[in-house]
Design a protein around this motif. Structure first.
Motif, PDB file in Angstrom:
ATOM      1  N   LEU A   1      15.778  57.070   2.872  1.00 17.56           N
ATOM      2  CA  LEU A   1      17.059  57.191   3.833  1.00 17.56           C
ATOM      3  C   LEU A   1      16.531  57.395   5.377  1.00 17.56           C
ATOM      4  N   GLU A   2      15.579  57.930   5.704  1.00 13.92           N
ATOM      5  CA  GLU A   2      15.109  58.137   7.111  1.00 13.92           C
ATOM      6  C   GLU A   2      14.850  56.717   7.571  1.00 13.92           C
ATOM      7  N   GLY A   3      13.972  55.766   6.785  1.00 14.35           N
ATOM      8  CA  GLY A   3      13.830  54.353   6.920  1.00 14.35           C
ATOM      9  C   GLY A   3      15.087  53.507   7.152  1.00 14.35           C
ATOM     10  N   MET A   4      16.308  54.055   6.596  1.00 13.62           N
ATOM     11  CA  MET A   4      17.508  53.071   6.797  1.00 13.62           C
ATOM     12  C   MET A   4      18.185  53.325   8.046  1.00 13.62           C
ATOM     13  N   GLY A   5      17.782  54.369   8.959  1.00 14.03           N
ATOM     14  CA  GLY A   5      18.513  54.651  10.124  1.00 14.03           C
ATOM     15  C   GLY A   5      18.953  56.096  10.026  1.00 14.03           C
ATOM     16  N   PRO A   6      19.252  56.673  11.308  1.00 18.57           N
ATOM     17  CA  PRO A   6      19.697  58.024  11.479  1.00 18.57           C
ATOM     18  C   PRO A   6      21.131  58.136  11.105  1.00 18.57           C
ATOM     19  N   GLU A   7      21.923  57.142  11.145  1.00 19.52           N
ATOM     20  CA  GLU A   7      23.204  57.446  10.526  1.00 19.52           C
ATOM     21  C   GLU A   7      23.348  57.595   9.111  1.00 19.52           C
TER      22      GLU A   7
END
Length: 327
Positions: A287-293
């Motif tokens: 999830l963190e790797g997918m971006g802050p949103e």
């Protein structure tokens, strides 16, 4: 007693069979004599006929006792360990393995191999006839003292054979029909193991996984002092890992399809439902790797608002002015 097929009927005296009492007693004495002569196959047939033709026979306790002893004795000859463990105090058949005439060996357990040397066993299918004998008990005398013993012995025999589906069915009947049985704890414990054995993996139906977890949780609530308590908790953790693995398989599927929102939904479910599993840390990193949103959950709020279902705005109450002097 074969001359007249009708049974005595006290509610309809005009149809009463005056020889019914004599037929009942004759049939019981014949079966009992065959039992004493160790002609167990013939005795089983006649005890079964007695219980079928005379459902309210006064010999019901004796007949069920003999049928249980016959079934247990035959199962012992087929190397089933349960035959020696499930042994009510009223059983009078020789202890497991004490009869030198009992045939031993894997060949004797095959149902199509005829038995020509052991007169205490049927000619064919000793195991099947033993299970039939036990089934006659709980079908014809469900409120008797040996009904739950017969169910428990049948279930454990199916379990030893590896027939998990039939074992599960019989364990379920035991739990539902005999909640006061001394075998209830074992029925929950073994039943949960059987359900778990039926689970084939993340790519298959998850019903056995859910049902096994429910049985284990019920066992912990009903029997908080169970000897298997630590093992059950460990197995519940294993079930959570298996459920998390199912969610992770969905994450991998949507990743291949390049559907980040669907991926994020299942990643959030892993974090929410299975925080202590090995997949939870993997889900957090992805999830963190997918971006802050995605890491903050802002994408979910945006999607809900786009669908016309805005999150309700909770209005904060106005701050109250400080109390004035004299109020």
């Amino acid at each position: 007693w074969a001359k007249e097929s009708r049974l005595g009927d006290t509610l309809n005296p005009q149809f009463a069979d005056p020889g019914a009492g004599l037929r009942e007693e004759s049939l019981y004495l014949l079966a009992e004599n065959q039992f004493q002569l160790k002609k167990y196959a013939a005795a089983q047939d006649n005890f079964t006929l007695l219980m079928t033709d005379f459902p309210s026979t006064r010999y019901i306790d004796n007949a069920t006792g003999r049928l249980f002893e016959i079934g247990r004795y035959w199962l012992d000859s087929q190397h089933f360990k349960a035959a020696g463990k499930i042994r009510p105090a009223s059983a009078s058949v020789p202890s497991p393995g004490s009869d030198p005439s009992t045939t031993r060996g894997w060949l004797a357990s095959l149902p199509l191999v005829p038995n020509v040397i052991d007169s205490t066993r049927p000619v064919f299918d000793t195991r099947g006839r033993a299970l039939q004998s036990l089934k006659t008990i709980w079908l014809n005398d469900p409120t008797g003292e040996l009904a739950d013993d017969a169910l428990m012995l049948s279930a454990t025999v199916h379990l030893e054979r590896g027939d998990h589906r039939e074992a599960d069915r019989v364990f379920t009947s035991l739990r539902k029909l005999y909640p006061e049985s001394p075998y209830l704890e074992s029925a929950f414990l073994l039943g949960s193991h059987v359900r778990l054995m039926s689970y084939q993996g993340a790519g298959y139906d998850e019903t056995p996984l859910e049902q096994s977890g429910q049985l284990k949780q019920s066992l912990l609530r009903l029997f908080p002092e169970a000897e298997e308590r630590d093992r059950l908790k460990s197995e519940l953790g294993g079930i959570d890992n298996a459920k998390a693995a199912r969610e992770w398989e969905r994450v991998k599927f949507y990743r291949k399809k390049n559907l980040p929102n669907a991926m994020a939904i299942h990643l959030v479910q892993i974090l929410a439902k299975f925080p202590g599993t090995v997949h939870a840390e993997r889900a957090r990193k992805l999830l963190e790797g997918m971006g802050p949103e995605y890491a903050s959950g802002a994408w979910l709020r945006q999607e809900v608002e786009k669908a016309g279902n805005p999150f309700p705005v909770v209005e904060q109450p106005d701050s109250q002015p400080a109390n004035q002097p004299g109020e």
